[in-house]
Scaffold this motif. Structure first.
Motif, PDB file in Angstrom:
ATOM      1  N   TYR A 343      -0.193  -4.625   3.391  1.00  0.00           N
ATOM      2  CA  TYR A 343       0.750  -4.400   4.136  1.00  0.00           C
ATOM      3  C   TYR A 343       0.752  -2.901   4.676  1.00  0.00           C
ATOM      4  O   TYR A 343       1.291  -2.783   5.903  1.00  0.00           O
ATOM      5  CB  TYR A 343       1.843  -5.341   3.716  1.00  0.00           C
ATOM      6  CG  TYR A 343       1.945  -6.514   3.692  1.00  0.00           C
ATOM      7  CD1 TYR A 343       1.814  -7.534   4.903  1.00  0.00           C
ATOM      8  CD2 TYR A 343       1.781  -7.397   2.492  1.00  0.00           C
ATOM      9  CE1 TYR A 343       1.746  -8.871   4.649  1.00  0.00           C
ATOM     10  CE2 TYR A 343       1.752  -8.792   2.550  1.00  0.00           C
ATOM     11  CZ  TYR A 343       1.556  -9.174   3.632  1.00  0.00           C
ATOM     12  OH  TYR A 343       1.530 -10.799   3.596  1.00  0.00           O
ATOM     13  N   VAL A 344       0.774  -2.160   3.867  1.00  0.00           N
ATOM     14  CA  VAL A 344       0.807  -0.881   3.996  1.00  0.00           C
ATOM     15  C   VAL A 344      -0.185  -0.227   4.963  1.00  0.00           C
ATOM     16  O   VAL A 344      -0.098   0.408   6.152  1.00  0.00           O
ATOM     17  CB  VAL A 344       1.046   0.031   2.847  1.00  0.00           C
ATOM     18  CG1 VAL A 344       0.569   1.566   3.306  1.00  0.00           C
ATOM     19  CG2 VAL A 344       2.213   0.283   2.226  1.00  0.00           C
ATOM     20  N   ASP A 345      -1.495  -0.750   4.701  1.00  0.00           N
ATOM     21  CA  ASP A 345      -2.520  -0.393   5.518  1.00  0.00           C
ATOM     22  C   ASP A 345      -2.375  -1.041   7.028  1.00  0.00           C
ATOM     23  O   ASP A 345      -2.681  -0.333   8.100  1.00  0.00           O
ATOM     24  CB  ASP A 345      -4.036  -1.241   5.015  1.00  0.00           C
ATOM     25  CG  ASP A 345      -4.138  -0.548   3.574  1.00  0.00           C
ATOM     26  OD1 ASP A 345      -3.907   0.485   3.385  1.00  0.00           O
ATOM     27  OD2 ASP A 345      -4.717  -1.115   2.721  1.00  0.00           O
ATOM     28  N   ILE A 352       2.394   0.569  13.810  1.00  0.00           N
ATOM     29  CA  ILE A 352       3.862  -0.120  13.554  1.00  0.00           C
ATOM     30  C   ILE A 352       4.579   0.899  13.041  1.00  0.00           C
ATOM     31  O   ILE A 352       5.539   1.452  13.263  1.00  0.00           O
ATOM     32  CB  ILE A 352       3.890  -1.490  13.121  1.00  0.00           C
ATOM     33  CG1 ILE A 352       3.270  -2.482  13.875  1.00  0.00           C
ATOM     34  CG2 ILE A 352       5.518  -1.811  12.591  1.00  0.00           C
ATOM     35  CD1 ILE A 352       3.352  -3.808  13.210  1.00  0.00           C
ATOM     36  N   CYS A 353       3.962   1.907  12.018  1.00  0.00           N
ATOM     37  CA  CYS A 353       4.493   2.658  11.407  1.00  0.00           C
ATOM     38  C   CYS A 353       3.424   4.211  11.459  1.00  0.00           C
ATOM     39  O   CYS A 353       2.426   3.957  11.463  1.00  0.00           O
ATOM     40  CB  CYS A 353       4.576   2.532   9.777  1.00  0.00           C
ATOM     41  SG  CYS A 353       6.029   1.172   9.370  1.00  0.00           S
ATOM     42  N   PRO A 354       4.362   5.401  11.546  1.00  0.00           N
ATOM     43  CA  PRO A 354       3.129   6.482  11.797  1.00  0.00           C
ATOM     44  C   PRO A 354       2.575   6.972  10.651  1.00  0.00           C
ATOM     45  O   PRO A 354       1.590   7.461  10.918  1.00  0.00           O
ATOM     46  CB  PRO A 354       4.403   7.440  12.096  1.00  0.00           C
ATOM     47  CG  PRO A 354       5.611   6.945  11.587  1.00  0.00           C
ATOM     48  CD  PRO A 354       5.558   5.510  11.613  1.00  0.00           C
ATOM     49  N   SER A 355       2.949   6.535   9.503  1.00  0.00           N
ATOM     50  CA  SER A 355       2.352   6.816   8.379  1.00  0.00           C
ATOM     51  C   SER A 355       2.171   5.779   7.251  1.00  0.00           C
ATOM     52  O   SER A 355       3.175   4.888   7.110  1.00  0.00           O
ATOM     53  CB  SER A 355       2.715   8.137   7.583  1.00  0.00           C
ATOM     54  OG  SER A 355       4.071   7.988   7.385  1.00  0.00           O
ATOM     55  N   LYS A 356       1.450   5.993   6.013  1.00  0.00           N
ATOM     56  CA  LYS A 356       1.501   4.991   4.894  1.00  0.00           C
ATOM     57  C   LYS A 356       2.926   5.177   4.168  1.00  0.00           C
ATOM     58  O   LYS A 356       3.570   4.271   3.732  1.00  0.00           O
ATOM     59  CB  LYS A 356       0.472   5.165   4.149  1.00  0.00           C
ATOM     60  CG  LYS A 356      -0.865   4.662   4.677  1.00  0.00           C
ATOM     61  CD  LYS A 356      -1.972   4.425   3.757  1.00  0.00           C
ATOM     62  CE  LYS A 356      -3.497   3.958   4.283  1.00  0.00           C
ATOM     63  NZ  LYS A 356      -4.402   4.036   3.461  1.00  0.00           N
ATOM     64  N   SER A 357       3.233   6.478   4.157  1.00  0.00           N
ATOM     65  CA  SER A 357       4.515   6.823   3.321  1.00  0.00           C
ATOM     66  C   SER A 357       5.689   6.019   4.260  1.00  0.00           C
ATOM     67  O   SER A 357       6.559   5.462   3.433  1.00  0.00           O
ATOM     68  CB  SER A 357       4.739   8.347   3.243  1.00  0.00           C
ATOM     69  OG  SER A 357       4.974   8.697   4.461  1.00  0.00           O
ATOM     70  N   ASP A 358       5.767   6.162   5.318  1.00  0.00           N
ATOM     71  CA  ASP A 358       6.729   5.380   6.420  1.00  0.00           C
ATOM     72  C   ASP A 358       6.641   3.909   6.094  1.00  0.00           C
ATOM     73  O   ASP A 358       7.752   3.368   6.052  1.00  0.00           O
ATOM     74  CB  ASP A 358       6.542   5.665   7.889  1.00  0.00           C
ATOM     75  CG  ASP A 358       7.785   4.996   8.655  1.00  0.00           C
ATOM     76  OD1 ASP A 358       8.991   5.512   8.465  1.00  0.00           O
ATOM     77  OD2 ASP A 358       7.481   4.496   9.340  1.00  0.00           O
ATOM     78  N   ALA A 359       5.503   3.518   6.139  1.00  0.00           N
ATOM     79  CA  ALA A 359       5.268   1.902   5.935  1.00  0.00           C
ATOM     80  C   ALA A 359       5.896   1.453   4.430  1.00  0.00           C
ATOM     81  O   ALA A 359       6.608   0.386   4.375  1.00  0.00           O
ATOM     82  CB  ALA A 359       3.995   1.553   5.900  1.00  0.00           C
ATOM     83  N   ARG A 360       5.707   2.119   3.575  1.00  0.00           N
ATOM     84  CA  ARG A 360       6.194   2.107   2.275  1.00  0.00           C
ATOM     85  C   ARG A 360       7.621   1.871   2.176  1.00  0.00           C
ATOM     86  O   ARG A 360       8.704   1.203   1.609  1.00  0.00           O
ATOM     87  CB  ARG A 360       5.741   2.913   0.922  1.00  0.00           C
ATOM     88  CG  ARG A 360       4.270   2.709   0.776  1.00  0.00           C
ATOM     89  CD  ARG A 360       3.744   3.749  -0.359  1.00  0.00           C
ATOM     90  NE  ARG A 360       2.490   3.367  -0.781  1.00  0.00           N
ATOM     91  CZ  ARG A 360       1.929   2.563  -1.535  1.00  0.00           C
ATOM     92  NH1 ARG A 360       3.060   1.867  -2.047  1.00  0.00           N
ATOM     93  NH2 ARG A 360       0.842   2.106  -1.918  1.00  0.00           N
ATOM     94  N   ARG A 361       8.084   2.904   3.110  1.00  0.00           N
ATOM     95  CA  ARG A 361       9.897   2.946   3.082  1.00  0.00           C
ATOM     96  C   ARG A 361      10.388   2.010   3.598  1.00  0.00           C
ATOM     97  O   ARG A 361      11.263   1.204   3.106  1.00  0.00           O
ATOM     98  CB  ARG A 361      10.092   4.316   3.854  1.00  0.00           C
ATOM     99  CG  ARG A 361      11.617   4.727   3.805  1.00  0.00           C
ATOM    100  CD  ARG A 361      11.906   6.148   4.278  1.00  0.00           C
ATOM    101  NE  ARG A 361      10.997   6.388   5.360  1.00  0.00           N
ATOM    102  CZ  ARG A 361      10.189   7.274   5.436  1.00  0.00           C
ATOM    103  NH1 ARG A 361       9.677   7.865   4.489  1.00  0.00           N
ATOM    104  NH2 ARG A 361       9.510   7.593   6.481  1.00  0.00           N
ATOM    105  N   GLN A 362       9.694   1.493   5.002  1.00  0.00           N
ATOM    106  CA  GLN A 362      10.239   0.546   5.325  1.00  0.00           C
ATOM    107  C   GLN A 362      10.198  -0.880   4.768  1.00  0.00           C
ATOM    108  O   GLN A 362      11.311  -1.645   4.925  1.00  0.00           O
ATOM    109  CB  GLN A 362       9.263  -0.012   6.807  1.00  0.00           C
ATOM    110  CG  GLN A 362       9.474   1.404   7.846  1.00  0.00           C
ATOM    111  CD  GLN A 362      10.656   1.298   8.624  1.00  0.00           C
ATOM    112  OE1 GLN A 362      11.630   0.544   8.576  1.00  0.00           O
ATOM    113  NE2 GLN A 362      10.986   2.489   8.878  1.00  0.00           N
TER     114      GLN A 362
END
Length: 398
Positions: A343-345, A352-362
């Motif tokens: 899901y991070v990828d 939808i998210c600017p980066s993988k770190s932001d994806a993890r945070r969401q």
């Protein structure tokens, strides 16, 4: 139910076999009608190159026609192209299809019977599954040369995909000429009366018609069905990234059918279900101005076929609760999943998210859902459905 091998010659049933989703019949429809009305038990086959373990609804177009012949009492053979797939049939695209090893094709062929059981589950007249490596792998160079003598290079170049490559100056592998010869010889080896396949296989099937006449002195018919495609000609299948596998979970199958283009609804009803034509025409009249409702009925029927009516009811209720009651938009961008994607990828690659770190945070902040259910594991393998971040960002994973 009729006893095994009893042949049905009911004119109405034969008319449906000859007309439902049929493109062409060789030598002609009258010839095949005469064969079917004679009461003789025909031996017919459908070739299936096991280049993958997947079976999607586009594949089933030909399988449903074979089922119709099975119900009439004829001998139905599904031939796994365990040898021909090692050659790589020309794809119709600019380049040749990647060839597989014999072991790969054998492995891919396993499980086919179980996946298609819902279509052919008719114990009064079971189908037969054969594998063409059993005779083609035994041929030596002398056999291949003799077989090749039945055709000319000019005949091979008449195939439209070869003509296109010639005009564009693209290479044609010599081994690609061998594919129609090998497929054609399948008809001889099994001594069949009829072959069924897609319009893209017409050239190869007619090669079998030629060989059957020359080597077995026997007339072989060919019946073709169109490929499942939208009005623009875009196929519904793996090569276009829009395949719908028949063994998806009921909710996923229902949801993916709802993403089909509106102009594919009725061809899919006709060629990929067991719904009677009279009932399909009723649905057309009732829902002519409501393609979304028609598509939902199609989705219900497909889930019923590959699961059961209860699963279809649950899948429809799930879709309604997620997409209708919770105001998830019907129109949204699509994203094609690749094997192993998390899901991070997806969140990053779909922008939808600017980066993988932001994806993890969401995900940690419980802002990400799939089909209305929270996603808790950022490293979980993504699956098909509607991925949502917050209240405004949606993407359909296919």
């Amino acid at each position: 139910m009729f006893k095994k091998h009893k042949i049905i010659t009911d004119p109405d049933k034969i008319h449906e076999v000859l007309s439902r989703g049929v493109d062409s019949v060789y030598p002609d429809a009258d010839w095949l009608k005469k064969q079917l009305m004679s009461g003789k038990r025909l031996r017919l086959y459908l070739g299936w190159d096991p280049t993958t373990t997947d079976v999607h609804i586009g594949h089933t177009v030909q399988l449903w026609k074979m089922r119709e012949f099975q119900r009439l009492g004829h001998e139905v053979i599904l031939l796994m192209g365990t040898f021909t797939a090692t050659l790589g049939d020309p794809t119709g695209k600019a380049d040749a299809r990647k060839a597989l090893t014999l072991e790969e094709t054998k492995r891919n062929a396993k499980g086919f019977a179980q996946k298609t059981k819902a279509i052919f589950d008719f114990p009064e007249n079971p189908i037969t599954i054969k594998y063409n490596h059993e005779w083609l792998a035994k041929m030596d160079l002398s056999d291949v040369i003799k077989l090749s003598s039945n055709f000319t290079v000019q005949q091979m170049l008449e195939r439209d995909m070869f003509e296109k490559r010639m005009k564009e100056g693209l290479p044609i592998g010599l081994h690609e000429f061998l594919y129609p010869l090998m497929q054609g010889y399948d008809s001889v080896a099994m001594d069949v009366d009829l072959e069924v396949g897609g319009t893209d296989q017409t050239f190869n099937m007619l090669a079998g018609r030629t060989l059957q006449k020359r080597l077995n002195a026997k007339e072989k018919g060919v019946l073709t069905r169109p490929l499942l495609a939208d009005a623009s000609g875009r196929k519904i299948g793996k090569s276009e990234g829009n395949a719908i596998n028949i063994d998806l979970a009921p909710e996923d199958l229902f949801g993916k059918v709802m993403t089909l283009p509106d102009d594919v609804i009725w061809p899919t009803f006709t060629m990929c279900t067991d719904v009677e034509l009279a009932r399909i025409n009723e649905i057309k009249r009732e829902l002519a101005d409501d393609p979304r409702a028609a598509k939902a009925q199609l989705a219900w029927e497909l889930v019923r076929i590959y699961n059961d009516a209860e699963a279809a009811d649950r899948a429809r209720a799930h879709f309604t609760s997620v997409f209708t009651n919770k105001a998830i938009p019907e129109e949204m961008p699509s994203f094609t999943l690749r094997e192993g994607m998390t899901y991070v990828d997806v969140l990053e690659e779909a922008k939808i998210c600017p980066s993988k770190s932001d994806a993890r945070r969401q995900i940690t902040q419980r802002a990400v859902k799939l089909d209305g259910q929270l996603v808790f594991d950022a490293d979980a393998i993504a699956r098909v459905g509607v991925l949502q971040k917050g209240k405004r960002h949606f993407v359909r994973l296919v």
